[in-house]
Write a protein that holds these residues in place. Structure first.
Motif, PDB file in Angstrom:
ATOM      1  N   GLY A   2       0.787  -1.281   0.122  1.00 34.05           N
ATOM      2  CA  GLY A   2      -0.155  -0.134   0.060  1.00 34.05           C
ATOM      3  C   GLY A   2       0.883   1.181  -0.057  1.00 34.05           C
ATOM      4  N   ILE A   3       1.968   1.338   0.909  1.00 38.93           N
ATOM      5  CA  ILE A   3       2.810   2.196   0.667  1.00 38.93           C
ATOM      6  C   ILE A   3       3.523   2.501  -0.607  1.00 38.93           C
ATOM      7  CG2 ILE A   3       5.006   3.305   1.748  1.00 38.93           C
ATOM      8  CD1 ILE A   3       3.830   2.047   4.645  1.00 38.93           C
ATOM      9  N   VAL A   4       3.957   1.407  -1.324  1.00 34.09           N
ATOM     10  CA  VAL A   4       4.529   1.593  -2.440  1.00 34.09           C
ATOM     11  C   VAL A   4       3.527   2.161  -3.473  1.00 34.09           C
ATOM     12  CG1 VAL A   4       5.363   0.214  -4.365  1.00 34.09           C
ATOM     13  CG2 VAL A   4       6.078  -0.372  -2.156  1.00 34.09           C
ATOM     14  N   MET A   5       2.222   1.694  -3.353  1.00 27.60           N
ATOM     15  CA  MET A   5       1.474   2.117  -4.518  1.00 27.60           C
ATOM     16  C   MET A   5       1.053   3.607  -4.088  1.00 27.60           C
ATOM     17  SD  MET A   5      -1.232  -0.990  -5.036  1.00 27.60           S
ATOM     18  CE  MET A   5      -1.473  -1.168  -3.438  1.00 27.60           C
ATOM     19  N   LEU A   6       0.799   4.107  -3.056  1.00 25.97           N
ATOM     20  CA  LEU A   6       0.263   5.445  -2.717  1.00 25.97           C
ATOM     21  C   LEU A   6       1.690   6.397  -2.888  1.00 25.97           C
ATOM     22  CD1 LEU A   6      -1.733   5.406   0.569  1.00 25.97           C
ATOM     23  CD2 LEU A   6      -2.493   5.928  -1.853  1.00 25.97           C
ATOM     24  N   GLY A   7       3.000   6.012  -2.841  1.00 26.00           N
ATOM     25  CA  GLY A   7       4.180   6.663  -3.039  1.00 26.00           C
ATOM     26  C   GLY A   7       4.387   6.816  -4.670  1.00 26.00           C
ATOM     27  N   ALA A   8       3.587   6.122  -5.420  1.00 30.57           N
ATOM     28  CA  ALA A   8       3.918   6.130  -6.614  1.00 30.57           C
ATOM     29  C   ALA A   8       2.704   6.874  -7.601  1.00 30.57           C
ATOM     30  CB  ALA A   8       4.086   4.757  -7.472  1.00 30.57           C
ATOM     31  N   ALA A   9       1.574   6.912  -6.811  1.00 29.75           N
ATOM     32  CA  ALA A   9       0.267   7.419  -7.214  1.00 29.75           C
ATOM     33  C   ALA A   9       0.293   8.978  -6.983  1.00 29.75           C
ATOM     34  CB  ALA A   9      -1.008   6.756  -6.351  1.00 29.75           C
ATOM     35  N   PRO A  10      -0.485   9.887  -7.601  1.00 28.14           N
ATOM     36  CA  PRO A  10      -0.937  11.195  -7.519  1.00 28.14           C
ATOM     37  C   PRO A  10      -0.912  11.479  -5.895  1.00 28.14           C
ATOM     38  CG  PRO A  10      -1.950  10.574  -9.208  1.00 28.14           C
ATOM     39  CD  PRO A  10      -1.697   9.121  -8.607  1.00 28.14           C
ATOM     40  N   SER A  11      -0.794  12.459  -5.492  1.00 30.76           N
ATOM     41  CA  SER A  11      -0.769  12.898  -3.934  1.00 30.76           C
ATOM     42  C   SER A  11      -2.041  13.089  -3.424  1.00 30.76           C
ATOM     43  CB  SER A  11      -0.040  14.238  -3.769  1.00 30.76           C
ATOM     44  OG  SER A  11      -0.721  15.345  -4.574  1.00 30.76           O
ATOM     45  N   ASP A  12      -3.128  12.984  -4.438  1.00 33.63           N
ATOM     46  CA  ASP A  12      -4.562  13.047  -4.000  1.00 33.63           C
ATOM     47  C   ASP A  12      -5.106  11.455  -3.937  1.00 33.63           C
ATOM     48  OD1 ASP A  12      -4.485  13.218  -6.793  1.00 33.63           O
ATOM     49  OD2 ASP A  12      -6.242  14.686  -6.849  1.00 33.63           O
ATOM     50  N   ALA A  13      -4.641  10.588  -4.300  1.00 33.00           N
ATOM     51  CA  ALA A  13      -5.066   9.185  -4.359  1.00 33.00           C
ATOM     52  C   ALA A  13      -5.435   8.655  -3.118  1.00 33.00           C
ATOM     53  CB  ALA A  13      -3.938   8.237  -5.138  1.00 33.00           C
ATOM     54  N   VAL A  14      -6.257   7.813  -3.122  1.00 37.61           N
ATOM     55  CA  VAL A  14      -6.714   7.210  -1.919  1.00 37.61           C
ATOM     56  C   VAL A  14      -6.843   5.686  -1.984  1.00 37.61           C
ATOM     57  CG1 VAL A  14      -8.116   9.115  -0.887  1.00 37.61           C
ATOM     58  CG2 VAL A  14      -9.159   7.290  -2.684  1.00 37.61           C
ATOM     59  N   LEU A  15      -6.510   4.877  -0.934  1.00 36.46           N
ATOM     60  CA  LEU A  15      -6.389   3.517  -0.974  1.00 36.46           C
ATOM     61  C   LEU A  15      -7.340   2.994   0.022  1.00 36.46           C
ATOM     62  CD1 LEU A  15      -4.519   0.819  -1.445  1.00 36.46           C
ATOM     63  CD2 LEU A  15      -3.390   1.634   0.509  1.00 36.46           C
ATOM     64  N   TYR A  16      -8.068   1.852  -0.445  1.00 42.32           N
ATOM     65  CA  TYR A  16      -9.228   0.949   0.226  1.00 42.32           C
ATOM     66  C   TYR A  16      -8.474  -0.261   0.150  1.00 42.32           C
ATOM     67  CZ  TYR A  16     -12.306   4.548  -1.075  1.00 42.32           C
ATOM     68  OH  TYR A  16     -12.970   6.135  -1.184  1.00 42.32           O
ATOM     69  N   THR A  17      -8.265  -0.620   1.387  1.00 39.71           N
ATOM     70  CA  THR A  17      -7.501  -1.996   1.556  1.00 39.71           C
ATOM     71  C   THR A  17      -8.060  -2.904   2.491  1.00 39.71           C
ATOM     72  OG1 THR A  17      -5.321  -2.836   2.186  1.00 39.71           O
ATOM     73  CG2 THR A  17      -6.056  -1.207   3.657  1.00 39.71           C
ATOM     74  N   VAL A  18      -7.984  -4.290   2.188  1.00 39.74           N
ATOM     75  CA  VAL A  18      -8.850  -5.224   2.863  1.00 39.74           C
ATOM     76  C   VAL A  18      -7.831  -6.369   3.611  1.00 39.74           C
ATOM     77  CG1 VAL A  18     -10.627  -7.215   2.645  1.00 39.74           C
ATOM     78  CG2 VAL A  18     -10.668  -5.117   1.355  1.00 39.74           C
ATOM     79  N   GLU A  19      -8.072  -6.793   4.704  1.00 36.83           N
ATOM     80  CA  GLU A  19      -7.367  -7.368   5.703  1.00 36.83           C
ATOM     81  C   GLU A  19      -8.201  -8.225   6.514  1.00 36.83           C
ATOM     82  OE1 GLU A  19      -4.563  -9.900   7.191  1.00 36.83           O
ATOM     83  OE2 GLU A  19      -3.696  -8.636   5.473  1.00 36.83           O
ATOM     84  N   GLN A  20      -7.883  -9.558   6.839  1.00 37.13           N
ATOM     85  CA  GLN A  20      -8.486 -10.342   7.866  1.00 37.13           C
ATOM     86  C   GLN A  20      -8.188 -10.229   9.256  1.00 37.13           C
ATOM     87  OE1 GLN A  20      -8.988 -14.407   6.767  1.00 37.13           O
ATOM     88  NE2 GLN A  20     -10.815 -14.597   8.176  1.00 37.13           N
ATOM     89  N   SER A  21      -6.598 -10.014   9.361  1.00 48.63           N
ATOM     90  CA  SER A  21      -5.864  -9.765  10.611  1.00 48.63           C
ATOM     91  C   SER A  21      -6.002  -8.427  11.315  1.00 48.63           C
ATOM     92  CB  SER A  21      -4.549 -10.398  10.564  1.00 48.63           C
ATOM     93  OG  SER A  21      -3.969 -10.223  11.782  1.00 48.63           O
ATOM     94  N   GLU A  22      -6.569  -8.468  12.217  1.00 50.23           N
ATOM     95  CA  GLU A  22      -6.704  -6.927  13.172  1.00 50.23           C
ATOM     96  C   GLU A  22      -5.384  -6.504  13.464  1.00 50.23           C
ATOM     97  OE1 GLU A  22      -9.606  -6.857  16.148  1.00 50.23           O
ATOM     98  OE2 GLU A  22     -10.892  -7.717  15.114  1.00 50.23           O
ATOM     99  N   GLU A  23      -4.519  -7.657  14.022  1.00 52.17           N
ATOM    100  CA  GLU A  23      -3.104  -7.116  14.340  1.00 52.17           C
ATOM    101  C   GLU A  23      -2.192  -6.697  13.250  1.00 52.17           C
ATOM    102  OE1 GLU A  23       0.782  -9.529  16.221  1.00 52.17           O
ATOM    103  OE2 GLU A  23      -1.186 -10.706  16.141  1.00 52.17           O
ATOM    104  N   ARG A  24      -2.375  -7.130  12.110  1.00 51.80           N
ATOM    105  CA  ARG A  24      -1.481  -6.622  11.054  1.00 51.80           C
ATOM    106  C   ARG A  24      -2.147  -5.395  10.627  1.00 51.80           C
ATOM    107  NH1 ARG A  24       0.335 -11.586   7.050  1.00 51.80           N
ATOM    108  NH2 ARG A  24       1.736 -12.730   8.791  1.00 51.80           N
ATOM    109  N   ILE A  25      -3.314  -5.207  10.485  1.00 49.78           N
ATOM    110  CA  ILE A  25      -4.020  -3.753  10.290  1.00 49.78           C
ATOM    111  C   ILE A  25      -3.319  -2.624  11.281  1.00 49.78           C
ATOM    112  CG2 ILE A  25      -5.974  -2.282  10.548  1.00 49.78           C
ATOM    113  CD1 ILE A  25      -7.591  -4.528   9.295  1.00 49.78           C
TER     114      ILE A  25
END
Length: 222
Positions: free
Chosen positions: A72-95
């Motif tokens: 996610g950090i890689v993608m936002l770092g390469a995307a325009p500065s106003d890009a937003v990320l919606y991300t899905v993860e099962q583990s609360e700890e990893r989130i």
């Protein structure tokens, strides 16, 4: 974190990629993953993902498989500065770990987290996305595909990781006894992906195998 010992070509590519000045936070994330045996993107996959996002310039990104936030950090770092990320993860700890890394990268305010089983979340995500990165449970790739194809905006990109799964899907490597079912599901996913007439797709031997698809017209289904 590699799944296997890299061959000569992979070693050479990784040596070349190592010449690129690495970000301090990126090194911290990789150290964290290495210490805890958490699988993260291979270096050549990271480079290709970063290029794909830079070319696509998405404003809305969907990610299946947050893990600790590296991709996610890689993608936002390469995307325009106003890009937003919606991300899905099962583990609360990893989130929670990912949130800390996103905060340190200055991206936390641009991320929406969905915690839970992606098979339940993906069919109910609304809106369309300019870029979708699929790196969640491999056995469910085929199940996600129709929903992701519909959710992709015209001209958008679907980028899927680990599709060749250590060479077992292509037959380059012998299938391990307990991986046969997973290999069959990934093979079915790739065949369905290539048959999806709304997508222009290719499969590339980058890292652990990636597929790259561009949405060319409205998804019709079977």
């Amino acid at each position: 974190m590699p799944f296997k010992t890299p061959g000569k070509t992979s070693e050479y590519i990784r040596d070349l990629l190592a010449l690129r000045a690495s970000d301090a936070l990126e090194r911290k994330i990789l150290e964290y993953a290495d210490e805890r045996f958490i699988a993260v993107l291979l270096p050549e996959t990271v480079a290709f993902l970063r290029q794909a996002v830079s070319l696509c310039r998405p404003l809305r990104i969907l990610e299946i498989g947050t893990a600790i936030g590296y991709s996610g950090i890689v993608m936002l770092g390469a995307a325009p500065s106003d890009a937003v990320l919606y991300t899905v993860e099962q583990s609360e700890e990893r989130i929670e770990v990912a949130k800390d890394f996103f905060r340190r990268a200055g991206f936390l305010s641009r991320v929406t987290f969905y915690c839970g089983d992606a098979t339940q979340i993906v069919p109910n995500i609304s809106g369309t996305f300019d870029f979708i990165f699929l790196d969640g449970p491999k056995a469910q790739y085929c199940e996600y595909l129709p929903f992701l194809s519909r959710a992709l905006s015209e001209g958008g990109v679907l980028f899927c990781d680990n599709v060749l799964y250590e060479g077992m899907v292509s037959g380059e490597k012998e299938i391990k006894n307990h991986k046969g079912g997973l290999v069959k599901k990934l093979d079915l996913f790739l065949r369905n992906l290539m048959k999806d007439s709304s997508l222009c797709s290719s499969v590339l031997p980058v890292g652990d195998g990636v597929s790259l698809s561009i949405k060319t017209r409205e998804y019709i289904g079977e």
